[in-house]
Enzyme design. Structure first.
Site, mmCIF file in Angstrom:
data_model
loop_
_atom_site.group_PDB
_atom_site.id
_atom_site.type_symbol
_atom_site.label_atom_id
_atom_site.label_comp_id
_atom_site.label_asym_id
_atom_site.label_seq_id
_atom_site.Cartn_x
_atom_site.Cartn_y
_atom_site.Cartn_z
ATOM 1 N N SER A 1 -0.781 10.969 3.040
ATOM 2 C CA SER A 1 -1.315 12.294 2.688
ATOM 3 C C SER A 1 -0.237 13.370 2.723
ATOM 4 O O SER A 1 0.802 13.222 3.375
ATOM 5 C CB SER A 1 -2.424 12.698 3.656
ATOM 6 O OG SER A 1 -3.423 11.712 3.711
HETATM 7 N N1 SAH Z 1 -3.540 7.822 7.122
HETATM 8 C C1 SAH Z 1 -2.658 7.193 6.172
HETATM 9 C C2 SAH Z 1 -2.984 7.459 4.733
HETATM 10 C C3 SAH Z 1 -4.305 6.930 4.347
HETATM 11 S S1 SAH Z 1 -4.514 6.392 2.678
HETATM 12 C C4 SAH Z 1 -1.189 7.580 6.438
HETATM 13 O O1 SAH Z 1 -0.933 8.397 7.311
HETATM 14 O O2 SAH Z 1 -0.317 7.040 5.748
HETATM 15 C C5 SAH Z 1 -6.080 5.640 2.948
HETATM 16 C C6 SAH Z 1 -6.009 4.273 3.563
HETATM 17 O O3 SAH Z 1 -7.340 3.872 3.860
HETATM 18 C C7 SAH Z 1 -5.437 3.216 2.628
HETATM 19 O O4 SAH Z 1 -4.374 2.560 3.243
HETATM 20 C C8 SAH Z 1 -6.639 2.283 2.392
HETATM 21 O O5 SAH Z 1 -6.242 0.940 2.211
HETATM 22 C C9 SAH Z 1 -7.436 2.482 3.641
HETATM 23 N N2 SAH Z 1 -8.862 2.149 3.565
HETATM 24 C C10 SAH Z 1 -9.734 2.348 2.547
HETATM 25 N N3 SAH Z 1 -10.961 1.910 2.870
HETATM 26 C C11 SAH Z 1 -10.875 1.417 4.148
HETATM 27 C C12 SAH Z 1 -11.798 0.816 5.039
HETATM 28 N N4 SAH Z 1 -13.062 0.598 4.717
HETATM 29 N N5 SAH Z 1 -11.353 0.442 6.256
HETATM 30 C C13 SAH Z 1 -10.056 0.627 6.633
HETATM 31 N N6 SAH Z 1 -9.144 1.175 5.812
HETATM 32 C C14 SAH Z 1 -9.538 1.581 4.594
#
Ligand code: SAH
Length: 210
Positions: free
Chosen positions: A59
């Protein structure tokens, strides 16, 4: 890189008016360039989201700071993050809470984030590869839950159950095109008090269903 990081923190303060000293200090301590591919190192401190593998993104720095601020951490908390991605948000949280549990649905991303967080010395962050819709039951309850992928409508039931009374849940909620940053406070009777903030665009939260 330290200069660029200081500039990033200064911008978060000036441009967005975020003033929490603890959050700004945490953002100053975490090397964002370590959480992205080498090819993006030059833009590590730009005010932008950056691609990580598997179509996911780390993000925008302000979004990380703002969500962290909404959790109101004081240092003693147990935090659950859903959506580990690169591990950057978890690293920032680790500076402000006692323990951070983070769940990632893409096994390769979870593995990479785990290795990276260990190598960089974030020993109070624990990574698991699973679907976050079920939370991380063995370690519950949590003082704060942060979901860093876009939910269409509601917080999955398991996540509400695993939050302590008085605890908070922060998540972007809304359709694909744009989501509203939302903070829920879990009341003593188990109901949620809702507060809404600005609009953001996150990658979708993947639901497996039961
Ligand atoms: N917090 C992260 C960025 C998040 S991007 C950072 O600091 O880099 C969103 C992430 O959520 C992605 O890696 C995606 O694979 C994950 N995601 C999506 N749905 C999910 C779920 N149901 N459970 C766990 N992770 C999930």
């Amino acid at each position: 890189m330290r200069d660029k990081r200081e500039q990033m923190v200064f911008d978060i303060k000036q441009r967005y008016g975020l003033s929490s000293p603890d959050v700004l200090s945490a953002m100053l301590q975490v090397p964002r360039e370590e959480f992205i591919d080498d090819k993006y190192k030059d833009i590590a401190y730009d005010d932008t989201a950056i691609s990580i593998d598997f179509g996911q993104t780390i993000s925008q720095p302000y979004t990380v700071a703002f969500m962290t601020d909404l959790l109101d951490l004081t240092g003693d908390e147990k935090v659950l993050e859903i959506g580990t991605g690169s591990g950057y948000q978890a690293a920032v949280l680790s500076k402000l809470a006692s323990k951070v549990y983070t769940v990632e649905i893409v096994p390769e991303l979870a593995k990479k984030a785990k290795e990276r967080l260990t190598r960089l010395g974030y020993h109070n962050v624990f990574v698991k590869s699973a679907s976050g819709e079920y939370g991380w039951r063995e370690e519950a309850p949590y003082d704060a839950v942060i979901i860093t992928a876009a939910l269409e409508k509601e917080i999955p039931k398991a996540l509400v159950e695993q939050t302590k009374a008085g605890g908070v849940i922060v998540a972007p909620i809304g359709p694909r095109s744009s989501q509203t940053m939302t903070r829920f406070t879990k009341m003593e009777d188990g109901t949620l008090k809702k507060e809404e903030f600005q609009k953001y665009v996150f990658v979708p939260f993947v639901e497996k269903g039961d």
